[in-house]
Write a protein that holds these residues in place. Structure first.
Motif, PDB file in Angstrom:
ATOM      1  N   ALA A  54      65.615  11.834  33.466  1.00  0.00           N
ATOM      2  CA  ALA A  54      64.578  12.767  33.915  1.00  0.00           C
ATOM      3  C   ALA A  54      65.244  14.012  34.481  1.00  0.00           C
ATOM      4  O   ALA A  54      66.206  13.928  35.244  1.00  0.00           O
ATOM      5  CB  ALA A  54      63.710  12.111  34.975  1.00  0.00           C
ATOM      6  N   LEU A  55      64.730  15.171  34.071  1.00  0.00           N
ATOM      7  CA  LEU A  55      65.212  16.446  34.585  1.00  0.00           C
ATOM      8  C   LEU A  55      64.119  17.087  35.423  1.00  0.00           C
ATOM      9  O   LEU A  55      62.931  16.922  35.146  1.00  0.00           O
ATOM     10  CB  LEU A  55      65.600  17.380  33.435  1.00  0.00           C
ATOM     11  N   VAL A  56      64.542  17.826  36.425  1.00  0.00           N
ATOM     12  CA  VAL A  56      63.620  18.540  37.305  1.00  0.00           C
ATOM     13  C   VAL A  56      64.041  19.999  37.306  1.00  0.00           C
ATOM     14  O   VAL A  56      65.227  20.314  37.442  1.00  0.00           O
ATOM     15  CB  VAL A  56      63.671  17.972  38.739  1.00  0.00           C
ATOM     16  N   GLN A  57      63.071  20.886  37.158  1.00  0.00           N
ATOM     17  CA  GLN A  57      63.352  22.315  37.183  1.00  0.00           C
ATOM     18  C   GLN A  57      62.656  22.942  38.378  1.00  0.00           C
ATOM     19  O   GLN A  57      61.480  22.717  38.614  1.00  0.00           O
ATOM     20  CB  GLN A  57      62.866  22.980  35.897  1.00  0.00           C
ATOM     21  N   SER A  58      63.404  23.739  39.122  1.00  0.00           N
ATOM     22  CA  SER A  58      62.871  24.512  40.238  1.00  0.00           C
ATOM     23  C   SER A  58      63.335  25.945  40.031  1.00  0.00           C
ATOM     24  O   SER A  58      64.530  26.233  40.170  1.00  0.00           O
ATOM     25  CB  SER A  58      63.383  23.960  41.573  1.00  0.00           C
ATOM     26  N   GLY A  59      62.416  26.827  39.673  1.00  0.00           N
ATOM     27  CA  GLY A  59      62.814  28.190  39.311  1.00  0.00           C
ATOM     28  C   GLY A  59      63.656  28.127  38.053  1.00  0.00           C
ATOM     29  O   GLY A  59      63.246  27.552  37.048  1.00  0.00           O
ATOM     30  N   GLN A  60      64.867  28.665  38.108  1.00  0.00           N
ATOM     31  CA  GLN A  60      65.769  28.631  36.955  1.00  0.00           C
ATOM     32  C   GLN A  60      66.772  27.482  37.038  1.00  0.00           C
ATOM     33  O   GLN A  60      67.554  27.271  36.128  1.00  0.00           O
ATOM     34  CB  GLN A  60      66.516  29.956  36.832  1.00  0.00           C
ATOM     35  N   THR A  61      66.746  26.714  38.136  1.00  0.00           N
ATOM     36  CA  THR A  61      67.699  25.632  38.348  1.00  0.00           C
ATOM     37  C   THR A  61      67.174  24.322  37.773  1.00  0.00           C
ATOM     38  O   THR A  61      66.038  23.936  38.029  1.00  0.00           O
ATOM     39  CB  THR A  61      67.989  25.457  39.854  1.00  0.00           C
ATOM     40  N   VAL A  62      68.028  23.645  36.993  1.00  0.00           N
ATOM     41  CA  VAL A  62      67.674  22.363  36.386  1.00  0.00           C
ATOM     42  C   VAL A  62      68.671  21.315  36.868  1.00  0.00           C
ATOM     43  O   VAL A  62      69.879  21.567  36.911  1.00  0.00           O
ATOM     44  CB  VAL A  62      67.719  22.450  34.842  1.00  0.00           C
ATOM     45  N   SER A  63      68.174  20.135  37.244  1.00  0.00           N
ATOM     46  CA  SER A  63      69.064  19.058  37.682  1.00  0.00           C
ATOM     47  C   SER A  63      68.479  17.716  37.253  1.00  0.00           C
ATOM     48  O   SER A  63      67.303  17.612  36.920  1.00  0.00           O
ATOM     49  CB  SER A  63      69.249  19.094  39.200  1.00  0.00           C
ATOM     50  N   GLY A  64      69.316  16.702  37.271  1.00  0.00           N
ATOM     51  CA  GLY A  64      68.879  15.359  36.931  1.00  0.00           C
ATOM     52  C   GLY A  64      70.053  14.442  36.723  1.00  0.00           C
ATOM     53  O   GLY A  64      71.208  14.824  36.916  1.00  0.00           O
ATOM     54  N   THR A  65      69.755  13.206  36.349  1.00  0.00           N
ATOM     55  CA  THR A  65      70.777  12.207  36.067  1.00  0.00           C
ATOM     56  C   THR A  65      70.505  11.627  34.691  1.00  0.00           C
ATOM     57  O   THR A  65      69.369  11.286  34.365  1.00  0.00           O
ATOM     58  CB  THR A  65      70.747  11.083  37.124  1.00  0.00           C
TER      59      THR A  65
END
Length: 135
Positions: A54-65
């Protein structure tokens, strides 16, 4: 002259209606959601890997595992940015960075691009292509 005024009115009305059709603000691409990644090596022909996460985007930042199989890594964090439809991110494979870049489709359901790694360790300067589907 009344015919000229009528023709002008028809042309102006037509232009206004045409300009208003199909308008609206396009939806911005988003990497948020569950993704399945497919990675192919061009250095080690036939070597592939798949990852889910699963990825999460906040503004232009994307993170996940992501959890991978068939690659040097098993579980790794993803950190990156999405600017317009251009997606760039990094993973770590046994302490070594793997850099990915590519694009996401306008409907945010598919992404693809290329990747490279540093020399040494399991990845040893590998490179190739990747694609991902949101599910």
């Amino acid at each position: 002259m009344p015919e000229m005024k009528a023709l002008t009115l028809i042309l102006v009305t037509s232009a206004v209606l045409t300009a208003g059709c199909g308008g609206g603000t396009p939806t911005a691409a988003s990497m948020s959601g569950n993704w399945r990644f497919f990675v192919t090596s061009q250095k080690l022909v036939g070597s592939t890997g798949t990852g889910n996460g699963a990825l999460v985007q906040s503004g232009q930042t994307v993170s996940g595992t992501l959890n991978f199989t068939g690659a040097c890594t098993t579980t790794t964090s993803l950190a990156g940015t999405l600017q317009g439809n251009t997606f760039a991110f990094q993973l770590t494979e046994h302490g070594q960075p793997a850099s990915f870049s590519g694009t996401i489709s306008n409907n945010s359901s598919h992404a693809s691009g290329s990747w490279t790694t540093t020399l040494g360790g399991c990845v040893d300067g590998d490179f190739g292509t990747w694609f991902a589907d949101k599910h």
